[in-house]
Design a protein around this motif. Structure first.
Motif, PDB file in Angstrom:
ATOM      1  N   LYS A  12       1.086  -1.316  -0.041  1.00 12.69           N
ATOM      2  CA  LYS A  12       0.069  -0.063   0.000  1.00 12.69           C
ATOM      3  C   LYS A  12       0.896   1.200  -0.033  1.00 12.69           C
ATOM      4  O   LYS A  12       1.098   1.904   1.188  1.00 12.69           O
ATOM      5  N   LYS A  13       1.338   1.732  -1.106  1.00 10.54           N
ATOM      6  CA  LYS A  13       2.296   2.818  -1.281  1.00 10.54           C
ATOM      7  C   LYS A  13       1.815   4.073  -0.703  1.00 10.54           C
ATOM      8  O   LYS A  13       2.738   4.549  -0.166  1.00 10.54           O
ATOM      9  N   ASN A  14       0.893   4.435  -1.053  1.00 11.22           N
ATOM     10  CA  ASN A  14       0.226   5.783  -0.575  1.00 11.22           C
ATOM     11  C   ASN A  14      -0.599   5.935   0.757  1.00 11.22           C
ATOM     12  O   ASN A  14      -1.419   6.657   0.915  1.00 11.22           O
ATOM     13  N   SER A  15      -0.377   4.690   1.300  1.00  9.73           N
ATOM     14  CA  SER A  15      -1.394   4.444   2.460  1.00  9.73           C
ATOM     15  C   SER A  15      -1.135   5.607   3.687  1.00  9.73           C
ATOM     16  O   SER A  15       0.133   5.651   3.938  1.00  9.73           O
ATOM     17  N   SER A  16      -2.035   6.096   4.309  1.00 16.17           N
ATOM     18  CA  SER A  16      -1.811   7.057   5.250  1.00 16.17           C
ATOM     19  C   SER A  16      -1.264   6.467   6.573  1.00 16.17           C
ATOM     20  O   SER A  16      -0.586   6.937   7.317  1.00 16.17           O
ATOM     21  N   ASP A  17      -1.777   5.129   6.805  1.00 14.98           N
ATOM     22  CA  ASP A  17      -1.429   4.274   7.876  1.00 14.98           C
ATOM     23  C   ASP A  17       0.293   3.952   7.774  1.00 14.98           C
ATOM     24  O   ASP A  17       0.944   4.156   8.591  1.00 14.98           O
ATOM     25  N   ASN A  18       0.832   3.798   6.494  1.00 10.00           N
ATOM     26  CA  ASN A  18       2.139   3.660   6.203  1.00 10.00           C
ATOM     27  C   ASN A  18       2.907   4.707   6.335  1.00 10.00           C
ATOM     28  O   ASN A  18       3.934   4.753   7.093  1.00 10.00           O
ATOM     29  N   ASN A  19       2.423   5.702   6.069  1.00  9.74           N
ATOM     30  CA  ASN A  19       3.193   7.008   5.952  1.00  9.74           C
ATOM     31  C   ASN A  19       3.054   7.633   7.693  1.00  9.74           C
ATOM     32  O   ASN A  19       4.359   7.847   8.148  1.00  9.74           O
ATOM     33  N   ARG A  20       2.316   7.305   8.471  1.00 15.46           N
ATOM     34  CA  ARG A  20       2.249   7.413   9.650  1.00 15.46           C
ATOM     35  C   ARG A  20       3.116   6.652  10.355  1.00 15.46           C
ATOM     36  O   ARG A  20       3.987   7.160  11.498  1.00 15.46           O
ATOM     37  N   LEU A  21       3.117   5.285  10.137  1.00 17.60           N
ATOM     38  CA  LEU A  21       3.996   4.605  10.850  1.00 17.60           C
ATOM     39  C   LEU A  21       5.217   4.782  10.776  1.00 17.60           C
ATOM     40  O   LEU A  21       6.332   4.650  11.526  1.00 17.60           O
ATOM     41  N   LEU A  22       5.754   5.013   9.480  1.00 20.48           N
ATOM     42  CA  LEU A  22       7.151   5.272   9.072  1.00 20.48           C
ATOM     43  C   LEU A  22       7.627   6.880   9.733  1.00 20.48           C
ATOM     44  O   LEU A  22       8.759   7.013  10.202  1.00 20.48           O
ATOM     45  N   SER A  23       6.667   7.892   9.771  1.00 18.59           N
ATOM     46  CA  SER A  23       6.994   9.039  10.445  1.00 18.59           C
ATOM     47  C   SER A  23       7.145   8.827  11.868  1.00 18.59           C
ATOM     48  O   SER A  23       8.239   9.529  12.369  1.00 18.59           O
ATOM     49  N   GLU A  24       6.466   8.171  12.604  1.00 20.07           N
ATOM     50  CA  GLU A  24       6.706   7.822  13.986  1.00 20.07           C
ATOM     51  C   GLU A  24       8.089   7.195  14.208  1.00 20.07           C
ATOM     52  O   GLU A  24       8.782   7.304  14.978  1.00 20.07           O
ATOM     53  N   ILE A  61       8.478  13.199   3.434  1.00 21.62           N
ATOM     54  CA  ILE A  61       8.020  13.431   1.978  1.00 21.62           C
ATOM     55  C   ILE A  61       7.587  12.263   1.256  1.00 21.62           C
ATOM     56  O   ILE A  61       6.656  12.138   0.649  1.00 21.62           O
ATOM     57  N   GLY A  62       8.158  10.974   1.699  1.00 22.17           N
ATOM     58  CA  GLY A  62       7.709   9.747   1.140  1.00 22.17           C
ATOM     59  C   GLY A  62       8.556   8.668   1.280  1.00 22.17           C
ATOM     60  O   GLY A  62       9.696   8.786   1.831  1.00 22.17           O
ATOM     61  N   TRP A  63       8.172   7.614   0.570  1.00 19.19           N
ATOM     62  CA  TRP A  63       8.981   6.555   0.537  1.00 19.19           C
ATOM     63  C   TRP A  63       9.118   5.599  -0.723  1.00 19.19           C
ATOM     64  O   TRP A  63       8.017   5.950  -1.407  1.00 19.19           O
ATOM     65  N   GLU A  64       9.976   4.779  -1.071  1.00 15.55           N
ATOM     66  CA  GLU A  64       9.822   3.719  -2.059  1.00 15.55           C
ATOM     67  C   GLU A  64      10.739   2.457  -1.725  1.00 15.55           C
ATOM     68  O   GLU A  64      11.627   2.774  -0.817  1.00 15.55           O
TER      69      GLU A  64
END
Length: 175
Positions: free
Chosen positions: A72-84, A112-115
């Protein structure tokens, strides 16, 4: 009949041997790369962090009821987990005078994001702050689950490029 029995025993022994060896072959080293680049014209600090994806997933998923899912590339959950994950384990401080680094505030970083790249994850951050002459970096990413983790920190700014190696037992470096 006896030949068939020996054949089956050999297959079982080979299968058990492979089953015992494969987990230790995932990746025998634990290293992360962090690049911090300052662009004075735009007054931007850009941070790139590369870690093994399976290690990041293991640490995040062990601490959260919401699981990191790389599909799930643009998932808000993934982005929040990585940010934390990064926000709790990585920081940069900067000061004109080295003696003032201890009292300097952490530079706020915006995610910014991840890949993904061949078993690794790249995470990208930036800040609109000025990067002063003296820089302190603390990187404890993955240290709560992998005490052998090593990080290579590279600082790039006009007229200055330097790298340092840090570990979980000594997660700080000064530039």
């Amino acid at each position: 009949m006896i030949a068939s029995l020996f054949y089956r025993i050999r297959i079982v022994i080979i299968a058990l041997t492979i089953w015992a060896i494969i987990p230790s072959m995932v990746h025998p080293f634990y290293i992360g790369l962090t690049e911090i680049e300052y662009k004075p014209k735009s007054k931007l600090i850009q941070v790139s962090i590369k870690l093994f994806l399976d290690d990041v997933m293991s640490e995040i998923n062990a601490k959260s009821s919401v699981k990191f899912n790389p599909e799930k590339k643009n998932s808000s959950d993934n982005n929040r987990l990585l940010s934390e994950f990064v926000g709790n384990n990585f920081s940069i401080k900067s000061a004109a005078d080295q003696k003032k680094l201890n009292k300097a505030k952490k530079i706020p970083l915006s995610f910014i994001g991840w890949e993904l790249e061949e078993g690794a994850i790249w995470m990208y951050w930036e800040s609109g702050n000025v990067l002063e002459k003296n820089i302190a970096v603390e990187n404890k990413l993955l240290c709560s689950s992998i005490n052998q983790q090593i990080h290579i920190i590279k600082i790039i700014r006009p007229g200055f490029v330097k790298s340092e190696r840090i570990s979980c037992s000594s997660p700080n470096c000064l530039f």
